[in-house]
Write a protein that holds these residues in place. Structure first.
Motif, short mmCIF file in Angstrom:
data_model
loop_
_atom_site.label_atom_id
_atom_site.label_comp_id
_atom_site.label_asym_id
_atom_site.label_seq_id
_atom_site.Cartn_x
_atom_site.Cartn_y
_atom_site.Cartn_z
N THR A 9 -9.79 6.85 -4.14
CA THR A 9 -10.21 5.71 -3.32
C THR A 9 -11.68 5.34 -3.51
OG1 THR A 9 -8.54 6.24 -1.65
CG2 THR A 9 -10.40 4.89 -0.92
N MET A 45 0.82 -1.20 0.00
CA MET A 45 0.00 0.00 0.00
C MET A 45 0.87 1.26 0.00
SD MET A 45 -1.23 2.40 2.36
CE MET A 45 -2.73 3.33 2.62
N ASN A 104 -8.65 -4.86 1.13
CA ASN A 104 -9.03 -3.50 0.71
C ASN A 104 -9.14 -2.53 1.89
OD1 ASN A 104 -9.20 -4.34 -1.92
ND2 ASN A 104 -11.39 -4.79 -1.82
N ARG A 141 -6.68 0.62 2.08
CA ARG A 141 -7.03 1.67 1.11
C ARG A 141 -8.27 2.43 1.59
NH1 ARG A 141 -4.17 4.06 -3.28
NH2 ARG A 141 -5.55 5.83 -3.51
#
Lengths: 110, 145
Positions: B120, A86, B38, B41
């Motif tokens: 995002t 990330m 996920n 994020r």
């Protein structure tokens, strides 16, 4: 879930390598920046090992940019190593990856 | 204890309350089956938009209201944020990457947060309208699970 960041410091030749372990967000970015700037002050050159940095937000990016600006001003190098996941995405999305030299690992530093 | 995710939840718009707001939305996301890979994020988007409101909405303090839900057929997790602060659409901010190509010594430090928010979330909308009897900033943010 409190956010934590730790730094482990190793000196390798002309480099001080700081390994960031944990996460940098708005709650601890100031602490991270203080460590980065203080380590830069006492080092010839500084490398930030991001292999165990799980998360950063724009607050962390600002700390990296301020450290980078200070390094440039003081004619020192500030580079990144072992960028992945990330954190790599965030550096690329913000264009920050274009402002710093990035090494695959700290072993590549000379 | 099972958290109750129905209706609006009120938090103080302060940095001290940020982690509670974040954890509430992340817990809801898990509850609505957002994939584990996920979540970082999603957390980035939450942090950037919530901190923006905390820093800029109120001069003398106030509250943030949060509502969570999902659109199961579309596989989207939603949260809404409301505040009674100064009318302000953060989505109007310009992405600094489009204008700032300078070298590091001249590079500006702000603006990335909203760029991350735009990247995002798949559904983003802003309105300044009635909320519980008073005009409020209302943001709706959708995230693919």
């Amino acid at each position: 879930m409190a956010t934590s960041i730790e730094f482990q410091e190793v000196v390798q030749g002309n480099w001080t390598i700081l390994k960031a372990i944990g996460r940098i967000d708005t709650t601890n970015a100031a602490v991270a920046e203080k460590t980065l700037l203080a380590t830069l002050d006492k080092s010839k050159n500084l490398a930030l090992d991001m292999s165990q940095l799980e998360y950063t937000s724009s607050a962390g990016l600002r700390a990296l940019l301020r450290t980078g600006k200070k390094a440039k001003k003081n004619k020192k190098q500030f580079v990144f190593c072992s960028v992945s996941g990330m954190v790599k995405e965030i550096l690329e999305d913000s264009g920050t990856n274009l402002l710093f030299q990035i090494y695959d690992s700290a072993a590549e530093l000379q | 204890m099972q958290e109750n995710f129905s209706g609006w939840k009120k938090f103080p718009a302060t940095e001290d309350a940020y982690e509670n707001i974040r954890d509430f939305i992340i817990d809801a996301a898990k509850n609505f089956n957002v994939q584990k890979e996920n979540l970082l994020r999603l957390e980035l988007g939450i942090e950037e938009i919530v901190i923006n409101i905390i820093h800029y909405a109120y001069k003398d303090g106030g509250d943030i209201f949060v509502k969570v839900y999902d659109d199961e057929p579309q596989n989207i997790f939603y949260f809404e944020l409301a505040d009674y602060g100064t009318p302000f659409n953060p989505l109007d901010k310009i992405d600094p990457r489009s204008i700032d190509k300078s070298e590091i010594q001249d590079r500006k430090l702000g603006g990335f947060g909203i760029a991350f928010v735009k990247k995002t979330f798949v559904n983003l909308s802003y309105a300044y309208e009635d909320f519980q009897g008073q005009k409020a900033n209302l943001l709706t943010l959708g995230f693919i699970k």
